[in-house]
Scaffold this motif. Structure first.
Motif, PDB file in Angstrom:
ATOM      1  N   THR A 188      -0.891  -4.834  -2.739  1.00 23.30           N
ATOM      2  CA  THR A 188      -2.060  -4.073  -3.188  1.00 23.30           C
ATOM      3  C   THR A 188      -2.058  -3.836  -4.691  1.00 23.30           C
ATOM      4  N   THR A 189      -0.886  -3.915  -5.338  1.00 19.50           N
ATOM      5  CA  THR A 189      -0.829  -3.741  -6.786  1.00 19.50           C
ATOM      6  C   THR A 189       0.177  -4.696  -7.409  1.00 19.50           C
ATOM      7  N   ALA A 190      -0.109  -5.066  -8.636  1.00 19.76           N
ATOM      8  CA  ALA A 190       0.800  -5.858  -9.466  1.00 19.76           C
ATOM      9  C   ALA A 190       0.862  -5.135 -10.800  1.00 19.76           C
ATOM     10  N   GLU A 191       2.053  -4.904 -11.295  1.00 18.03           N
ATOM     11  CA  GLU A 191       2.188  -4.192 -12.559  1.00 18.03           C
ATOM     12  C   GLU A 191       3.270  -4.822 -13.430  1.00 18.03           C
TER      13      GLU A 191
ATOM     14  N   VAL B 133       0.815  -1.211   0.000  1.00 18.29           N
ATOM     15  CA  VAL B 133       0.000   0.000   0.000  1.00 18.29           C
ATOM     16  C   VAL B 133       0.852   1.264   0.000  1.00 18.29           C
ATOM     17  N   ALA B 134       2.074   1.199   0.541  1.00 20.49           N
ATOM     18  CA  ALA B 134       2.976   2.354   0.550  1.00 20.49           C
ATOM     19  C   ALA B 134       3.720   2.512  -0.774  1.00 20.49           C
ATOM     20  N   GLY B 135       3.490   1.591  -1.726  1.00 24.77           N
ATOM     21  CA  GLY B 135       4.166   1.658  -3.014  1.00 24.77           C
ATOM     22  C   GLY B 135       5.540   1.011  -3.018  1.00 24.77           C
ATOM     23  N   VAL B 136       5.889   0.359  -1.924  1.00 22.99           N
ATOM     24  CA  VAL B 136       7.193  -0.297  -1.804  1.00 22.99           C
ATOM     25  C   VAL B 136       7.145  -1.659  -2.500  1.00 22.99           C
ATOM     26  N   SER B 137       8.167  -1.939  -3.288  1.00 18.15           N
ATOM     27  CA  SER B 137       8.264  -3.228  -3.979  1.00 18.15           C
ATOM     28  C   SER B 137       8.481  -4.341  -2.955  1.00 18.15           C
TER      29      SER B 137
ATOM     30  N   PRO C 236      -0.895 -10.849   1.967  1.00 22.21           N
ATOM     31  CA  PRO C 236      -1.825  -9.848   2.511  1.00 22.21           C
ATOM     32  C   PRO C 236      -1.370  -8.405   2.324  1.00 22.21           C
ATOM     33  N   SER C 237      -0.062  -8.181   2.128  1.00 23.32           N
ATOM     34  CA  SER C 237       0.440  -6.813   1.982  1.00 23.32           C
ATOM     35  C   SER C 237       0.390  -6.300   0.552  1.00 23.32           C
TER      36      SER C 237
END
Length: 142
Positions: A133-136, A90-94, A130-131
């Motif tokens: 939030t995004t897959a790109e 959620v913080a944008g951290v890989s 669970p952590s």
């Protein structure tokens, strides 16, 4: 190639005119119908040079096994879609980067691009699920 399988489904498709930005969103399964949660992320259409990702998704089971399904095409000949999947919190951290993914060699026969449906499997530490939030898609080459 280990983890790579080519599906026999090959269909004709019209050239793509509009390209959308890459993004994904986790989708929950109905917990009443499945004892273990699956994590599903969908990819939007994107392109790099003559290669086009028409659609795709990645599904993680509760054990961290990932199955990536992609539909790609080229407006050129003999191209290979190469990329990696980047998972972020959620913080944008890989939190994870996949191995390089390689499509089958794609062709454009007589001005009619074909769609190539293919899959790739890999595993991540299930405690990360669970952590995420995004897959790109990133590190895309063609």
């Amino acid at each position: 190639m280990k983890g790579f399988s080519l599906f026999a489904a090959v269909a004709l498709c019209a050239p793509v005119i509009t390209v959308q930005a890459q993004s994904s969103t986790p989708m929950d399964q109905d917990s009443s119908s499945a004892p273990a949660r699956n994590y599903i992320f969908n990819f939007k259409q994107t392109s790099k040079d003559a290669c086009v990702l028409q659609s795709g998704n990645i599904v993680f089971d509760a054990a961290g096994n990932a199955t990536l399904h992609l539909a790609t095409m080229t407006t050129d000949n003999n191209d290979i879609w190469k990329s990696r999947v980047l998972l972020r919190n959620v913080a944008g951290v890989s939190v994870f980067t996949s191995p390089e993914l390689n499509s089958p060699k794609m062709e454009n026969k007589n001005g009619h691009p074909q769609t190539y449906n293919w899959a790739y499997n890999f595993k991540i530490d299930p405690s990360l699920l669970p952590s995420i939030t995004t897959a790109e898609m990133f590190d895309i080459t063609c």
